[in-house]
Design a protein around this motif. Structure first.
Motif, mmCIF file in Angstrom:
data_model
loop_
_atom_site.group_PDB
_atom_site.id
_atom_site.type_symbol
_atom_site.label_atom_id
_atom_site.label_comp_id
_atom_site.label_asym_id
_atom_site.label_seq_id
_atom_site.Cartn_x
_atom_site.Cartn_y
_atom_site.Cartn_z
ATOM 1 N N UNK A 1 32.513 32.139 36.344
ATOM 2 C CA UNK A 1 33.937 32.064 36.069
ATOM 3 C C UNK A 1 34.674 33.011 37.008
ATOM 4 N N UNK A 2 35.716 32.502 37.625
ATOM 5 C CA UNK A 2 36.490 33.280 38.591
ATOM 6 C C UNK A 2 37.845 33.657 38.010
ATOM 7 N N UNK A 3 38.288 34.851 38.338
ATOM 8 C CA UNK A 3 39.616 35.288 37.907
ATOM 9 C C UNK A 3 40.648 34.804 38.922
ATOM 10 N N UNK A 4 41.908 34.866 38.529
ATOM 11 C CA UNK A 4 43.006 34.351 39.357
ATOM 12 C C UNK A 4 42.985 34.909 40.783
ATOM 13 N N UNK A 5 42.836 36.217 40.997
ATOM 14 C CA UNK A 5 42.825 36.716 42.384
ATOM 15 C C UNK A 5 41.684 36.135 43.223
ATOM 16 N N UNK A 6 40.527 35.926 42.618
ATOM 17 C CA UNK A 6 39.385 35.355 43.340
ATOM 18 C C UNK A 6 39.667 33.911 43.735
ATOM 19 N N UNK A 7 40.263 33.144 42.835
ATOM 20 C CA UNK A 7 40.591 31.744 43.134
ATOM 21 C C UNK A 7 41.643 31.686 44.235
ATOM 22 N N UNK A 8 42.659 32.532 44.143
ATOM 23 C CA UNK A 8 43.711 32.550 45.160
ATOM 24 C C UNK A 8 43.133 32.859 46.541
ATOM 25 N N UNK A 9 42.211 33.794 46.584
ATOM 26 C CA UNK A 9 41.585 34.143 47.861
ATOM 27 C C UNK A 9 40.778 32.972 48.417
ATOM 28 N N UNK A 10 40.007 32.314 47.565
ATOM 29 C CA UNK A 10 39.186 31.182 48.031
ATOM 30 C C UNK A 10 40.024 30.023 48.538
ATOM 31 N N UNK A 11 41.175 29.796 47.875
ATOM 32 C CA UNK A 11 42.026 28.674 48.263
ATOM 33 C C UNK A 11 43.089 29.067 49.287
ATOM 34 N N UNK A 12 43.122 30.352 49.644
ATOM 35 C CA UNK A 12 44.083 30.874 50.626
ATOM 36 C C UNK A 12 45.524 30.593 50.204
ATOM 37 N N UNK A 13 45.813 30.879 48.934
ATOM 38 C CA UNK A 13 47.168 30.752 48.405
ATOM 39 C C UNK A 13 47.500 32.033 47.645
ATOM 40 N N UNK A 14 48.743 32.173 47.259
ATOM 41 C CA UNK A 14 49.170 33.345 46.491
ATOM 42 C C UNK A 14 48.689 33.227 45.044
ATOM 43 N N UNK A 15 48.528 34.370 44.405
ATOM 44 C CA UNK A 15 48.149 34.384 42.987
ATOM 45 C C UNK A 15 49.183 33.654 42.146
ATOM 46 N N UNK A 16 50.447 33.776 42.517
ATOM 47 C CA UNK A 16 51.508 33.107 41.753
ATOM 48 C C UNK A 16 51.352 31.587 41.793
ATOM 49 N N UNK A 17 50.822 31.065 42.887
ATOM 50 C CA UNK A 17 50.571 29.621 42.989
ATOM 51 C C UNK A 17 49.505 29.203 41.983
ATOM 52 N N UNK A 18 48.445 29.990 41.885
ATOM 53 C CA UNK A 18 47.375 29.684 40.934
ATOM 54 C C UNK A 18 47.909 29.773 39.512
ATOM 55 N N UNK A 19 48.679 30.810 39.221
ATOM 56 C CA UNK A 19 49.249 30.965 37.869
ATOM 57 C C UNK A 19 50.175 29.808 37.528
ATOM 58 N N UNK B 1 42.328 38.030 26.622
ATOM 59 C CA UNK B 1 43.540 37.837 27.420
ATOM 60 C C UNK B 1 43.224 37.475 28.863
ATOM 61 N N UNK B 2 41.955 37.460 29.199
ATOM 62 C CA UNK B 2 41.531 37.169 30.570
ATOM 63 C C UNK B 2 41.487 35.659 30.795
ATOM 64 N N UNK B 3 42.096 35.234 31.876
ATOM 65 C CA UNK B 3 42.114 33.820 32.245
ATOM 66 C C UNK B 3 41.137 33.632 33.390
ATOM 67 N N UNK B 4 40.189 32.713 33.212
ATOM 68 C CA UNK B 4 39.220 32.431 34.272
ATOM 69 C C UNK B 4 39.169 30.934 34.539
ATOM 70 N N UNK B 5 38.707 30.599 35.727
ATOM 71 C CA UNK B 5 38.586 29.209 36.159
ATOM 72 C C UNK B 5 37.140 28.992 36.572
ATOM 73 N N UNK B 6 36.515 27.895 36.116
ATOM 74 C CA UNK B 6 35.127 27.631 36.490
ATOM 75 C C UNK B 6 34.972 27.470 38.010
ATOM 76 N N UNK B 7 33.996 28.161 38.568
ATOM 77 C CA UNK B 7 33.757 28.118 40.010
ATOM 78 C C UNK B 7 33.423 26.711 40.490
#
Length: 67
Positions: free
Chosen positions: A8-26, A41-47
């Protein structure tokens, strides 16, 4: 209960992998365009979903996920 284990990846990790801002992922999470797993309270996305997204492109994520 042998389910495939996915990281499970957190928002900053997903944003980095997709080369977008964290706000875009949120925003994508808020619009239900990305599946999330909430742990407290932690939001994760399946890798594996992110890997499929990278492989298949963003075409399928442009519409909200059905409940």
């Amino acid at each position: 209960m042998d389910k495939p284990k996915t990281k499970l990846l957190r928002v900053p990790q997903v944003a980095e992998r997709l080369a977008v801002k964290e706000s875009t992922i949120r925003k994508m999470i808020f619009e239900r365009r990305l599946p999330v797993v909430r742990i407290g309270r932690t939001v994760t996305i399946p890798e594996d979903y992110i890997e499929r997204l990278i492989h298949d492109g963003f075409q399928n994520v442009m519409r909200p996920i059905a409940r």
